[in-house]
Design a protein around this motif. Structure first.
Motif, mmCIF file in Angstrom:
data_model
loop_
_atom_site.group_PDB
_atom_site.id
_atom_site.type_symbol
_atom_site.label_atom_id
_atom_site.label_comp_id
_atom_site.label_asym_id
_atom_site.label_seq_id
_atom_site.Cartn_x
_atom_site.Cartn_y
_atom_site.Cartn_z
ATOM 1 N N PRO A 73 15.671 44.474 -10.222
ATOM 2 C CA PRO A 73 16.582 44.398 -11.372
ATOM 3 C C PRO A 73 17.912 43.762 -10.986
ATOM 4 N N ASP A 74 18.554 43.123 -11.972
ATOM 5 C CA ASP A 74 19.863 42.523 -11.740
ATOM 6 C C ASP A 74 20.917 43.614 -11.544
ATOM 7 N N SER A 75 20.696 44.739 -12.196
ATOM 8 C CA SER A 75 21.589 45.889 -12.058
ATOM 9 C C SER A 75 20.780 47.124 -12.427
ATOM 10 N N GLU A 76 21.235 48.274 -11.992
ATOM 11 C CA GLU A 76 20.544 49.510 -12.387
ATOM 12 C C GLU A 76 21.553 50.639 -12.510
ATOM 13 N N GLU A 77 21.172 51.610 -13.293
ATOM 14 C CA GLU A 77 22.036 52.760 -13.545
ATOM 15 C C GLU A 77 21.220 54.028 -13.336
ATOM 16 N N LEU A 78 21.763 54.950 -12.574
ATOM 17 C CA LEU A 78 21.099 56.235 -12.349
ATOM 18 C C LEU A 78 21.553 57.200 -13.435
ATOM 19 N N MET A 79 20.583 57.790 -14.102
ATOM 20 C CA MET A 79 20.857 58.719 -15.198
ATOM 21 C C MET A 79 20.591 60.147 -14.717
ATOM 22 N N GLU A 80 20.807 61.100 -15.601
ATOM 23 C CA GLU A 80 20.525 62.491 -15.250
ATOM 24 C C GLU A 80 19.025 62.702 -15.123
ATOM 25 N N ARG A 81 18.662 63.729 -14.410
ATOM 26 C CA ARG A 81 17.260 64.104 -14.182
ATOM 27 C C ARG A 81 16.459 62.985 -13.509
ATOM 28 N N ASN A 82 17.102 62.261 -12.625
ATOM 29 C CA ASN A 82 16.460 61.241 -11.808
ATOM 30 C C ASN A 82 15.838 60.097 -12.618
ATOM 31 N N GLN A 83 16.373 59.847 -13.812
ATOM 32 C CA GLN A 83 15.935 58.697 -14.589
ATOM 33 C C GLN A 83 16.821 57.510 -14.219
ATOM 34 N N ARG A 84 16.287 56.308 -14.410
ATOM 35 C CA ARG A 84 17.060 55.096 -14.125
ATOM 36 C C ARG A 84 16.878 54.107 -15.258
ATOM 37 N N ILE A 85 17.859 53.232 -15.382
ATOM 38 C CA ILE A 85 17.740 52.098 -16.300
ATOM 39 C C ILE A 85 17.907 50.840 -15.475
ATOM 40 N N TYR A 86 16.922 49.952 -15.582
ATOM 41 C CA TYR A 86 16.978 48.652 -14.923
ATOM 42 C C TYR A 86 17.459 47.634 -15.952
ATOM 43 N N TYR A 87 18.364 46.769 -15.517
ATOM 44 C CA TYR A 87 18.879 45.717 -16.383
ATOM 45 C C TYR A 87 18.432 44.359 -15.861
ATOM 46 N N TYR A 88 17.909 43.540 -16.769
ATOM 47 C CA TYR A 88 17.512 42.166 -16.466
ATOM 48 C C TYR A 88 18.196 41.271 -17.506
ATOM 49 N N TYR A 89 19.109 40.414 -17.072
ATOM 50 C CA TYR A 89 19.839 39.547 -17.990
ATOM 51 C C TYR A 89 18.937 38.473 -18.579
ATOM 52 N N LEU A 90 19.248 38.097 -19.820
ATOM 53 C CA LEU A 90 18.484 37.084 -20.536
ATOM 54 C C LEU A 90 19.262 35.796 -20.745
ATOM 55 N N GLU A 91 20.574 35.851 -20.552
ATOM 56 C CA GLU A 91 21.425 34.681 -20.783
ATOM 57 C C GLU A 91 22.566 34.678 -19.776
ATOM 58 N N PRO A 92 23.111 33.497 -19.484
ATOM 59 C CA PRO A 92 24.244 33.431 -18.560
ATOM 60 C C PRO A 92 25.462 34.151 -19.149
ATOM 61 N N GLY A 93 26.286 34.670 -18.277
ATOM 62 C CA GLY A 93 27.495 35.369 -18.700
ATOM 63 C C GLY A 93 28.386 35.626 -17.504
ATOM 64 N N THR A 94 29.274 36.600 -17.638
ATOM 65 C CA THR A 94 30.205 36.892 -16.549
ATOM 66 C C THR A 94 29.507 37.454 -15.322
#
Length: 133
Positions: A73-94
């Motif tokens: 993943p381009d970035s990830e976030e750790l959530m409560e209860r050991n869940q995660r969110i993976y982020y994959y960008y679709l367009e150019p940006g900052t």
């Protein structure tokens, strides 16, 4: 001795096949997706319709299958209860200049539950796609 070698070979083949990408996801152009890290080349945007076609197939798949298809993943976030969110960008940006901060560019958000399986696939900003057949 031969029985032991045969058993080891069988176990090896089973392990390798367990880590592969399912046939239903092989139609997705993973190489182009993975080569366009952070979507800075703008190629991922062209694959959104293809991603929509396999989106339902991703639900319930293990994390390693997701990584085989979409890559790290381009970035990830750790959530409560050991869940995660993976982020994959679709367009150019900052994110192309500063990879340590989440960008406002559109992205796919994939939630991984505590069992290590895909439980949700959504977009930061919903986009128009053609419906998969």
């Amino acid at each position: 001795m031969i029985k032991q070698l045969y058993s080891i070979a069988i176990i090896g083949v089973l392990c390798l096949s367990a880590c592969s990408t399912p046939e239903s996801l092989k139609s997705f152009d993973s190489k182009t997706w993975k080569d366009d890290r952070y979507a800075c080349s703008g190629k991922r945007g062209d694959l959104v319709d293809d991603l929509e076609a396999i989106k339902k197939e991703l639900y319930g798949k293990k994390e390693y299958v997701l990584r085989n298809v979409l890559g790290k993943p381009d970035s990830e976030e750790l959530m409560e209860r050991n869940q995660r969110i993976y982020y994959y960008y679709l367009e150019p940006g900052t994110q192309c200049e500063n990879r340590n901060m989440l960008s406002d560019a559109n992205r796919v958000q994939v939630r991984i539950n505590s069992l290590g399986k895909v439980s949700e696939v959504s977009y930061y900003r919903p986009i128009k796609t053609t419906k998969p057949e």
